[in-house]
Motif scaffolding. Structure first.
Motif, short mmCIF file in Angstrom:
data_model
loop_
_atom_site.label_atom_id
_atom_site.label_comp_id
_atom_site.label_asym_id
_atom_site.label_seq_id
_atom_site.Cartn_x
_atom_site.Cartn_y
_atom_site.Cartn_z
N ARG A 39 -14.90 26.32 42.85
CA ARG A 39 -15.84 25.83 41.84
C ARG A 39 -17.06 26.74 41.74
O ARG A 39 -17.52 27.06 40.65
CB ARG A 39 -16.28 24.40 42.17
CG ARG A 39 -15.23 23.37 41.90
CD ARG A 39 -15.77 21.98 42.16
NE ARG A 39 -14.68 21.03 42.09
CZ ARG A 39 -14.51 20.02 42.93
NH1 ARG A 39 -15.38 19.81 43.89
NH2 ARG A 39 -13.49 19.20 42.80
N ASP A 40 -17.61 27.13 42.90
CA ASP A 40 -18.78 28.00 42.91
C ASP A 40 -18.46 29.34 42.24
O ASP A 40 -19.26 29.87 41.46
CB ASP A 40 -19.25 28.27 44.35
CG ASP A 40 -19.94 27.07 44.99
OD1 ASP A 40 -20.22 26.07 44.29
OD2 ASP A 40 -20.19 27.14 46.21
N THR A 41 -17.30 29.89 42.54
CA THR A 41 -16.90 31.18 41.98
C THR A 41 -16.69 31.07 40.47
O THR A 41 -17.14 31.93 39.71
CB THR A 41 -15.63 31.69 42.67
OG1 THR A 41 -15.88 31.77 44.08
CG2 THR A 41 -15.23 33.06 42.16
N ASN A 42 -16.05 30.00 40.03
CA ASN A 42 -15.85 29.80 38.59
C ASN A 42 -17.18 29.64 37.87
O ASN A 42 -17.37 30.16 36.77
CB ASN A 42 -14.95 28.59 38.34
CG ASN A 42 -13.50 28.89 38.64
OD1 ASN A 42 -13.05 30.01 38.51
ND2 ASN A 42 -12.77 27.88 39.06
N ALA A 43 -18.13 28.95 38.50
CA ALA A 43 -19.45 28.79 37.89
C ALA A 43 -20.15 30.15 37.79
O ALA A 43 -20.83 30.43 36.80
CB ALA A 43 -20.29 27.81 38.72
N ALA A 44 -19.99 31.00 38.80
CA ALA A 44 -20.59 32.33 38.76
C ALA A 44 -19.98 33.16 37.63
O ALA A 44 -20.70 33.85 36.89
CB ALA A 44 -20.39 33.04 40.10
N PHE A 45 -18.66 33.11 37.48
CA PHE A 45 -18.02 33.84 36.39
C PHE A 45 -18.51 33.33 35.03
O PHE A 45 -18.72 34.11 34.11
CB PHE A 45 -16.49 33.71 36.46
CG PHE A 45 -15.87 34.56 37.55
CD1 PHE A 45 -16.37 35.80 37.88
CD2 PHE A 45 -14.77 34.08 38.23
CE1 PHE A 45 -15.80 36.57 38.87
CE2 PHE A 45 -14.16 34.85 39.23
CZ PHE A 45 -14.69 36.09 39.55
N ALA A 46 -18.70 32.02 34.91
CA ALA A 46 -19.21 31.45 33.66
C ALA A 46 -20.62 31.98 33.39
O ALA A 46 -20.96 32.30 32.24
CB ALA A 46 -19.21 29.93 33.73
#
Length: 134
Positions: A39-46
Motif C-alpha cells: 500500500r505504501d509503495t502504491n501510494a508513492a507511485f501515485a
C-alpha cells in the motif's frame, strides 16, 4: 529508528523492511506487513504520477535542490541526520533504477550510467577550458 520520518513508508513498513534487511524475517507476500508495504509503495507511485503531470517539473532538479554537496565525502558514521538523509536519497535513486530494471528486465541503469559518464566528461572538458582561459 526516528519517529519524525520524511519518507513515504509508514513506521510499520519501515520496521518490516529493516527486519528483512537484518535477516530477522523473510519476505512473505501473505503477511499483513507485506500488504502495508505494498500500500505504501502504491501510494508513492501515485504521488510520483501526480508529480509527473506538472509541466516542466524535473525530478533530478527536485532531488538535487536540497542536496548537501559534501555528503559524498563524509563517512556515514560521521554524518548528521540531514547529511545521512541526503546520502540515502542518492543511494535510493540508484537502487530505484536497479529495482526498475529487475522488475521490467531492462538495462536502463546501465544506459543512465553511460549517459552520466558522458555528461561528466563534457563537464570536465568545460571545467578544464575555463581553468585554461583564466
Amino acid at each position: 529508528m526516528a519517529m519524525d520520518r520524511e519518507g513515504f513508508l509508514s513506521m510499520r513498513s519501515l520496521s518490516y523492511v529493516n527486519e528483512l534487511l537484518a535477516g530477522e524475517r523473510e519476505l512473505d507476500q501473505n503477511s499483513v506487513s507485506y500488504t502495508q508495504l505494498s500500500r505504501d509503495t502504491n501510494a508513492a507511485f501515485a504521488d510520483f504520477a501526480r508529480l509527473a503531470m506538472v509541466k516542466d517539473l524535473h525530478l533530478l532538479h527536485l532531488w538535487a535542490a536540497s542536496l548537501n554537496t559534501d555528503t559524498q565525502s563524509i563517512p556515514a558514521e560521521d554524518m548528521n541526520s540531514n547529511q545521512f538523509r541526503d546520502w540515502l536519497a542518492t543511494l535510493g535513486l540508484g537502487r530505484t533504477l536497479r529495482m526498475y530494471d529487475d522488475a521490467l528486465h531492462t538495462e536502463f541503469e546501465d544506459q543512465l550510467d553511460d549517459r552520466l559518464q558522458k555528461l561528466m566528461e563534457v563537464a570536465n572538458e568545460e571545467f578544464n577550458k575555463e581553468e585554461i582561459s583564466e
